[in-house]
Design a protein around this motif. Structure first.
Motif, short mmCIF file in Angstrom:
data_model
loop_
_atom_site.label_atom_id
_atom_site.label_comp_id
_atom_site.label_asym_id
_atom_site.label_seq_id
_atom_site.Cartn_x
_atom_site.Cartn_y
_atom_site.Cartn_z
N VAL A 1 35.13 38.91 57.93
CA VAL A 1 33.81 39.04 57.30
C VAL A 1 33.61 40.50 56.92
N GLY A 2 33.36 40.72 55.63
CA GLY A 2 33.15 42.08 55.16
C GLY A 2 31.71 42.53 55.31
N ARG A 3 30.78 41.63 54.95
CA ARG A 3 29.36 41.99 55.01
C ARG A 3 28.51 40.73 54.94
N LYS A 4 27.25 40.88 55.29
CA LYS A 4 26.29 39.80 55.09
C LYS A 4 25.87 39.84 53.63
N ASP A 5 25.65 38.67 53.04
CA ASP A 5 25.24 38.56 51.65
C ASP A 5 23.75 38.30 51.62
#
Length: 93
Positions: free
Chosen positions: A80-84
């Motif tokens: 997971v790179g980031r929350k969208d």
């Protein structure tokens, strides 16, 4: 005494690098690690590969993402790179 005077520029350069590059990077890594530990069902995320989805199952080191209606994939929590934060619905297309 001359040794200390000659060493001073090296110490100053290291201090500049510390405050401009090393310290902010460590803070960013800590924030990302904290974000990964707080993931929960229903969160919209973007993986490091660019896949957007909604978390449907949270396990210790793995997650299941719904990337399209009734299509789920399993990924590592570390992927997971980031929350969208976009309010887009995966069923729109």
């Amino acid at each position: 005494m001359d040794f200390l005077i000659n060493l001073m520029p090296v110490v100053v350069v290291f201090a500049i690098f510390w405050f401009l590059f090393i310290r902010p990077q460590k803070q960013k890594q800590q924030e990302h690690k904290e974000m990964l530990s707080k993931l929960e069902v229903g969160d919209r995320v973007v993986t490091i590969g660019g896949i957007k989805g909604v978390i449907t199952v949270v396990e210790e080191e793995e997650l299941k993402l719904e990337v399209a209606p009734e299509v789920e994939i399993g990924i590592s929590r570390r992927a997971v790179g980031r929350k969208d934060n976009e309010n887009t619905d995966i069923t729109e297309n």
